[in-house]
Structure formats: structure tokens, C-alpha cells
Design an enzyme around this catalytic site. Structure first.
Site, PDB file in Angstrom:
ATOM      1  CD  GLU A  19      -2.132   0.977   3.142  1.00 47.21           C
ATOM      2  OE1 GLU A  19      -2.932   2.154   3.278  1.00 47.21           O
ATOM      3  OE2 GLU A  19      -2.016   0.287   3.839  1.00 47.21           O
TER       4      GLU A  19
ATOM      5  CG  ASP B 277      13.762  -3.336  11.257  1.00 49.90           C
ATOM      6  OD1 ASP B 277      14.390  -2.883  12.369  1.00 49.90           O
ATOM      7  OD2 ASP B 277      13.724  -2.927  10.053  1.00 49.90           O
TER       8      ASP B 277
ATOM      9  CE  LYS C 266      14.052   0.645  10.578  1.00 52.30           C
ATOM     10  NZ  LYS C 266      15.535   0.134   9.943  1.00 52.30           N
ATOM     11  N   PRO C 267      11.310   3.849  14.649  1.00 52.00           N
ATOM     12  CG  PRO C 267      11.929   5.789  16.008  1.00 52.00           C
ATOM     13  CD  PRO C 267      12.269   4.351  15.725  1.00 52.00           C
TER      14      PRO C 267
ATOM     15  CG  ASN D  73      10.536  -0.147   9.385  1.00 55.45           C
ATOM     16  OD1 ASN D  73      10.716   0.406   8.390  1.00 55.45           O
ATOM     17  ND2 ASN D  73      11.233  -1.242   9.755  1.00 55.45           N
TER      18      ASN D  73
END
Length: 209
Positions: free
Chosen positions: A47, A91, A93-94, A96
């Protein structure tokens, strides 16, 4: 990566985990629309999400407790939905996590997602992990990994919760709780040190938070 699609076992694992991630349907998770192969090259189509990453938002300064709780609640809901499907993200984390123009969170990049329960469980205890990023490598971003992930041990949902805790701390304070001068010393801090209490870093954060 070439190593993934040339190795039959890694190819099968990639397809299995990507299709499992594609089965996640949640408003705070970036959807995977298709998983397939073209001329031997594996792919998945995601998306398109408008907005900015949480990393870029934190770079502008800490969030207020109210803002942080709003975003953190949506991230937690997304991660819980994945865990309920038997997937750990690995994973968190900011970088992602996207923030949409409407102010909602979208957890991205389930490319490292892994089963932790059921018939497709894939534990790696007793040896180095074999991952879609290459044999013997631990996938993810070291600065946001749990100690057991850094050590290449078998993982369960608590590993994502640890990473989520780092993200929440960073949202509130603007700083990473384990950040040191180098990547290696940051990993060492995660493995052996307790972070400074958030109350010592920033004022006005409610004690329960």
C-alpha cells in the site's frame, strides 16, 4: 536479495512469511497487496501511504505526552494484531512507522516478520539465525533490537515490545535511551545497561506512562 531467491529453503520462507504478513488486515498496518515472482525475482507490492515517518517527526523535537500516547496506542494495537496472527515484526523503529496527514500511525515493513507459534514456527535457538537477509545474519536494526535478538536467540512477542519501548521513550524525550557514540557501544548498552528513567530526561511525563 539474490541469496534469498536462489536458495530453495530461503525462498520458501520468504514467500511464507510475506504471505502471512499480507494476511494482516488492520487500519494501523501498511497492507501488502500481492506477493509473487517475476522471472525468478521475488517481490511484494505494498500500500502507498502518504505522510511522514515517525523518525522525521521526532527529529523536529519530542512529542507531548498526549501526542505520544495517541500514536503509541495505535502502534501497540497494530503490533498486537500481528502477534495474534502468530507474527513478530522484528524491526519496530521510528523509520518503519508512518504518520498519515490525519495523524494516524501505520506500521510498515513486515518484510522481516516471522512466525513464532503454530506449525510454521521457526525458532533459531542453538545456532545463528538463518534469515531472508542472509545466512548467519540477524535481521533488523541493531539500535532497536532486544538483547535476545542481538544474540541471535529464538524470539517471541516480547522482543517487539522491547523495541516498542525504545520507540516510546524516543517519542517522549527526543533521544534514544541506549544511544552511544558508535553502533557497537549502543549494542553494548542494550545488552548490559539500564536506560536513564524518562523522568530524569524530561519533565511532565505522568508516572504511569
Amino acid at each position: 536479495p539474490e541469496a534469498t531467491y536462489r536458495d530453495p529453503a530461503m525462498r520458501a520462507r520468504f514467500l511464507r512469511e510475506a504471505k502471512s504478513a499480507a494476511a494482516l488486515n488492520h487500519p494501523y498496518i501498511c497492507s501488502i497487496h500481492e506477493v509473487g515472482e517475476v522471472e525468478g525475482q521475488l517481490f511484494f507490492a505494498m500500500e502507498y501511504v502518504e505522510g511522514t515517518t515517525l523518525r522525521d517527526r521526532i527529529r523536529r523535537g519530542p512529542l507531548t505526552p498526549g501526542q505520544a500516547v495517541h500514536i503509541a496506542a495505535e502502534i501497540a494495537e497494530a503490533v498486537q494484531a500481528a502477534h495474534e496472527k502468530g507474527l513478530i515484526h522484528r524491526d519496530i523503529k521510528p523509520a518503519n512507522i508512518m504518520l498519515t496527514p490525519e495523524g494516524h500511525a501505520k506500521v510498515m515493513d513486515f518484510g522481516l516478520a516471522k512466525h513464532f507459534a503454530g506449525p510454521e514456527a521457526d525458532t533459531t535457538a542453538g545456532g545463528p539465525p538463518v534469515t531472508v537477509t542472509g545466512e548467519g545474519l540477524t535481521p533488523g536494526t541493531p539500535a532497536y533490537m532486544s538483547p535476545e535478538q542481538l544474540k541471535g536467540k529464538a524470539l517471541d512477542p516480547r522482543s517487539d515490545i522491547f523495541s516498542f519501548g525504545i520507540v516510546l521513550y524516543e517519542m517522549l524525550s527526543g533521544r534514544h535511551p541506549f544511544k552511544r557514540e558508535t553502533g557497537l557501544t549502543t549494542v553494548g548498552a542494550i545488552l548490559s545497561e539500564e536506560p536513564e528513567p524518562i523522568s530524569a530526561v524530561i519533565e511532565g511525563v505522568p508516572e504511569r506512562l
